[in-house]
Design a protein around this motif. Structure first.
Motif, PDB file in Angstrom:
ATOM      1  N   ILE A 329       0.842  -1.201   0.000  1.00 15.53           N
ATOM      2  CA  ILE A 329       0.000   0.000   0.000  1.00 15.53           C
ATOM      3  C   ILE A 329       0.875   1.247   0.000  1.00 15.53           C
ATOM      4  O   ILE A 329       0.606   2.214  -0.729  1.00 15.53           O
ATOM      5  N   CYS A 330       1.936   1.239   0.804  1.00 17.31           N
ATOM      6  CA  CYS A 330       2.853   2.379   0.844  1.00 17.31           C
ATOM      7  C   CYS A 330       3.502   2.612  -0.513  1.00 17.31           C
ATOM      8  O   CYS A 330       3.643   3.757  -0.967  1.00 17.31           O
ATOM      9  N   SER A 331       3.910   1.534  -1.182  1.00 15.97           N
ATOM     10  CA  SER A 331       4.584   1.682  -2.479  1.00 15.97           C
ATOM     11  C   SER A 331       3.648   2.252  -3.541  1.00 15.97           C
ATOM     12  O   SER A 331       4.072   3.044  -4.384  1.00 15.97           O
ATOM     13  N   VAL A 332       2.366   1.876  -3.482  1.00 13.96           N
ATOM     14  CA  VAL A 332       1.392   2.402  -4.451  1.00 13.96           C
ATOM     15  C   VAL A 332       1.222   3.907  -4.273  1.00 13.96           C
ATOM     16  O   VAL A 332       1.124   4.662  -5.250  1.00 13.96           O
ATOM     17  N   PHE A 333       1.217   4.369  -3.018  1.00 11.84           N
ATOM     18  CA  PHE A 333       1.056   5.799  -2.733  1.00 11.84           C
ATOM     19  C   PHE A 333       2.392   6.541  -2.683  1.00 11.84           C
ATOM     20  O   PHE A 333       2.434   7.710  -2.314  1.00 11.84           O
TER      21      PHE A 333
END
Length: 505
Positions: A329-333
């Motif tokens: 999730i962090c990498s997507v954002f």
């Protein structure tokens, strides 16, 4: 034992998928009512089926007659099946009674196998009745035609996703992005900032002199930067809305919200929410992420019908899965995940007393609730050897990230990748269990007692469905369930009861 050794020594470089004839000894998907009516507090579930469905709910859910649960049976009788009675009038009568007694925010019709066979047009009747009684009616075909009982929740959430309000992400972002303002408003803001500066003991903020280098910027943007600098506010990066889907207890959902908040990510809402009136807004530009591997139909509906963007992440089951879920999730954002390695290590240290019991032990998943791949991956990371992962249904696209993490975990732990059998044939599985002699078999209730009688320790897979297994802190609950049969055997040996009455396999 030679079979076990050869299986352990064999190293498979890639995942192996097989497909058999199917497992027919499973729970019915209408059992999803058991946890969904508790999760959605202002709902009422009406199961449209026969007496058999009623008997199943009464026995499986085990609710006392005085508990007054928020679900009921609309029992189909001979007159309904032979089309002698008007289905619409009967359902209207029941729904009006529900409205008078409970006045819920939503009524969920659960269609069973019988409604499919006699071709009841529930989807056609619901809008008309909804307009007449003034309560939303959601139709979900959670019948026995699915592969696993957990897919009942998937069907309900897919139907409910159509009722989520539409979001306009452009308007939402415009609220966060500072806009150009008129000179009059700018002068008022300048005075307000000067007054605030004096109150907190800062020097007067001269917008014109201090921001002469910000040529071309709007007045509000300059003021925003000054506010960040002068008042010591840490700059935060905004991200698109994030909606998580999957029914979890409120405490577990809060834990996952807090884990993401530590990374600077705010969860906009959950599907389902605790109240139907608080369903999250979805639409184009909204990112969605699942927490359970059996929600592929909901993911497809959110992507295709509501134009959301799916984050394909492993599922937050076990410390390793939770860390990978947050990192994805962090990498997507485009956020940098911080402190997760240390957090995961501390959880593993706290599980050491359980890990000593299961390290080197073998486990066989017969397949029942679609959680098998995630649980197998976690147990491999704990040091167990997984001979086979039976699973009633495999959506390789939705579980792609989980399968990749399984493969990586096997490589890191230097163990063979287990075979994955979709729709396993129970007779063939029994033969493989007899040959492999695993230390533990995770199975449906239909096969638990026969396997126990033949010397194979078992654990009901349905228990993992109702237990709190998501997030960092709940990994201990998973191992509590897994080790219980093994600890029982140790206790019996300690008492000297080594020769129990068991027939040889």
């Amino acid at each position: 034992m030679t079979t076990n050794v050869s299986l352990i020594e064999k190293k498979q470089e890639s995942l192996t998928f097989e497909c058999e004839t199917g497992n027919y000894h499973t729970f019915c998907p209408i059992s999803c009512v058991a946890w969904l009516y508790q999760k959605i507090e202002d709902s009422f579930f009406l199961v449209v089926g026969t007496k058999t469905c009623g008997y199943f709910l009464q026995n499986a859910l085990g609710v006392m007659i005085f508990a007054e649960p928020r679900y009921a049976m609309a029992e189909l009788e001979e007159g309904d099946i032979s089309a002698q009675l008007n289905d619409s009038k009967e359902l209207k009568r029941l729904c009006l009674q529900i409205k008078q007694d409970r006045n819920p925010s939503v009524i969920v019709w659960i269609g069973t196998c019988t409604t499919e066979i006699i071709k009841m047009d529930l989807e056609g009747m619901a809008p008309r009745l909804e307009a007449e009684i003034g309560i939303p009616i959601v139709v979900a075909r959670a019948n026995g035609l699915d592969y696993a009982f957990t897919q009942g929740e998937d069907t309900v959430l897919a139907a409910m996703s159509h009722r989520c309000p539409e979001i306009n992400t452009q308007i939402e972002f415009d609220k966060k992005i500072p806009k150009k303002v008129t000179p009059n408003i700018e002068s008022v803001t300048e005075k307000a900032l000067a007054f605030a500066s004096e109150k907190i003991g800062l020097k007067s903020l001269n917008l014109k002199k201090k921001n002469s280098h910000l040529k071309g910027s709007s007045g509000t943007e300059q003021e925003y930067l000054l506010r960040q600098e002068g008042l010591g506010v840490e700059k935060t990066k905004s991200h698109p809305p994030l909606v998580l889907f999957g029914s979890l207890p409120a405490t577990v959902a809060t834990q996952l919200n807090m884990e993401l908040k530590r990374q600077g990510i705010t969860v906009s809402g959950w599907l389902p929410s605790q109240r139907y009136t608080e369903l999250p807004s979805v639409g184009e530009g909204v990112y969605v992420c699942g927490v359970n591997p059996f929600l592929s139909r909901t993911a497809t509906t959110l992507m295709r019908r509501r134009k959301c963007k799916l984050i394909g992440a492993p599922f937050p089951i076990g410390p390793d899965g939770t860390r990978a879920w947050i990192e994805k999730i962090c990498s997507v954002f485009e956020y940098e995940a911080k402190g997760l390695e240390k957090r995961e290590a501390s959880i593993w240290n706290g599980l050491e007393d359980y890990l000593e019991l299961i390290r080197g032990k073998s486990v066989f998943f017969m397949g029942d609730n679609l959680l098998e791949v995630s649980l197998a991956r976690f147990l491999i990371r704990c040091g167990m050897i997984v001979y086979e992962i039976g699973i009633p249904y495999m959506d390789k696209r939705f579980q792609a990230a989980e399968l990749a993490l399984l493969q990586k975990t096997c490589h890191d732990m230097n163990v063979p990748i287990p075979r994955i059998v979709e729709k396993p044939d129970n007779y063939n599985q029994i033969q493989r269990i007899r040959e492999l002699q695993p230390d533990l078999a995770i199975t449906g209730m239909a096969h638990a007692n026969p396997l126990e009688a033949r010397g194979i320790s078992t654990k009901w897979s349905v228990e993992f469905t109702f237990a709190q297994i998501h997030g960092f802190t709940n990994a201990r609950d998973i191992l509590e369930l897994v080790t219980r049969p093994l600890r029982r055997n140790q206790s019996l040996e300690g008492l000297g009861w080594t020769k129990l009455v068991k027939s040889a396999f």
